[in-house]
Design a protein around this motif. Structure first.
Motif, mmCIF file in Angstrom:
data_model
loop_
_atom_site.group_PDB
_atom_site.id
_atom_site.type_symbol
_atom_site.label_atom_id
_atom_site.label_comp_id
_atom_site.label_asym_id
_atom_site.label_seq_id
_atom_site.Cartn_x
_atom_site.Cartn_y
_atom_site.Cartn_z
ATOM 1 N N THR A 265 7.872 4.177 -2.465
ATOM 2 C CA THR A 265 8.851 4.217 -3.558
ATOM 3 C C THR A 265 8.472 3.216 -4.646
ATOM 4 O O THR A 265 8.607 3.506 -5.851
ATOM 5 N N LEU A 281 8.495 9.586 2.403
ATOM 6 C CA LEU A 281 9.428 8.862 1.536
ATOM 7 C C LEU A 281 10.786 8.629 2.186
ATOM 8 O O LEU A 281 11.632 7.913 1.645
ATOM 9 N N ARG A 296 16.666 5.933 4.352
ATOM 10 C CA ARG A 296 16.334 6.173 2.955
ATOM 11 C C ARG A 296 16.301 4.874 2.153
ATOM 12 O O ARG A 296 17.028 3.925 2.435
#
Length: 299
Positions: A265, A281, A296
């Motif tokens: 990221t 990701l 996340r």
């Protein structure tokens, strides 16, 4: 203060949080991403291995291709890794390896071996390279892990030169080798310097020896040709691109499950295309064998 970097959700519920720091450098050396106290010192753990490999190369160790990659890596103990470690030893007895005996990290291989061994320990490539460097430079082999040994002093100088800062602390890593504390910013700076060396070329060319089958570092380098990825214990990760972007991550709770997503990221935030690695990701969270949430990135 440490920043919130990632959260773990399960069925819409935020179950866990990962705090820490991440810094990203643009090819110019300017800071492109800075989250958390990136000037605080960290122990790079196995993220130190590429610099240790570079020092071994400077000392005259005959390292190239897969042998240089495994010296810079944390292999998973597959047979191909063991064979290469034995080649690196060049006839030296396995007992000279000072890394502790370990089971292989590769699950399939673990089911086939009867006992832990030094050569299957994930750091054995680094240790074999250190012994090869000692032989080449005519330094003592029995004491190669001592912080005062000429090889370890060379490693420290290498780290300081690439990072542009002085080591602030010397600790002993899990494998027994010295590991040198420096700022997260300095670690990223050191990675920028590393991408111009043969060590980075070997890691990019032979990612299967940096990790192994299915290992996250190997997978990322296969998904993003030209990128160097190296994780370390206690939630540390470094990434560097052939064009000069560099990222360093530290998750304070020591859990590595979010580090790759955080690092990618940060690369994306600096304009580097990470879409071929989009699967990395985030990390799926399972419930009853089904995906019910994710790990996340939130910074």
């Amino acid at each position: 203060m440490p920043a919130l970097l990632a959260e773990v959700t399960r069925s819409g519920f935020v179950e866990s949080l990962h705090h820490g720091s991440v810094v990203g450098l643009l090819p110019s050396g300017a800071v492109g991403v800075s989250v958390g106290p990136v000037e605080d010192p960290v122990l790079p753990r196995s993220c130190m291995k590429p610099f240790q490999a570079l020092a071994c190369l400077s000392a005259g160790a005959p390292l190239a291709g897969p042998a240089l990659a495994i010296a810079a890596g944390s292999h998973t103990g597959e047979n191909r890794h063991v064979e290469l470690v034995m080649e690196l030893l060049g006839g030296l007895p396995v007992g000279l390896l000072r890394c502790p005996p370990s089971w292989p990290e590769d699950e399939e291989t673990r089911q086939r071996v009867s006992e832990p061994s030094r050569v299957r320990m994930n750091c054995s490539g680094k240790h074999a390279a250190m012994l090869a460097a000692c032989v080449a430079a005519r330094w003592p082999t029995q004491t190669y892990l001592e912080p005062s040994h000429p090889l370890q002093r060379l490693v420290m100088r290498t780290v300081e030169e690439l990072s542009g800062e002085s080591v602030v602390h010397t600790a002993i890593d899990g494998c027994g080798a010295p590991v040198y504390g420096l700022s997260l910013h300095g670690l990223a700076r050191a990675m920028q310097g590393l991408v111009r060396t043969p060590v980075a070329d070997a890691m990019r060319g032979f990612p299967e020896y940096v990790g192994g089958t299915g290992h996250v570092n190997t997978v990322v380098m296969q998904q993003l040709p030209g990128v160097v990825a190296k994780g370390g214990a206690e939630g540390v990760l470094v990434l560097a691109t052939a064009t000069g972007h560099a990222v360093a991550v530290k998750v304070l709770d020591g859990n590595p499950r979010a580090t790759t997503a955080i690092g990618l990221t940060a690369l994306a935030a600096m304009g580097f295309d990470v879409s071929p690695a989009k699967e990395s990701l985030s990390v799926p969270v399972l419930g009853g064998g089904q995906v019910v949430g994710e790990v996340r990135v939130v910074f």
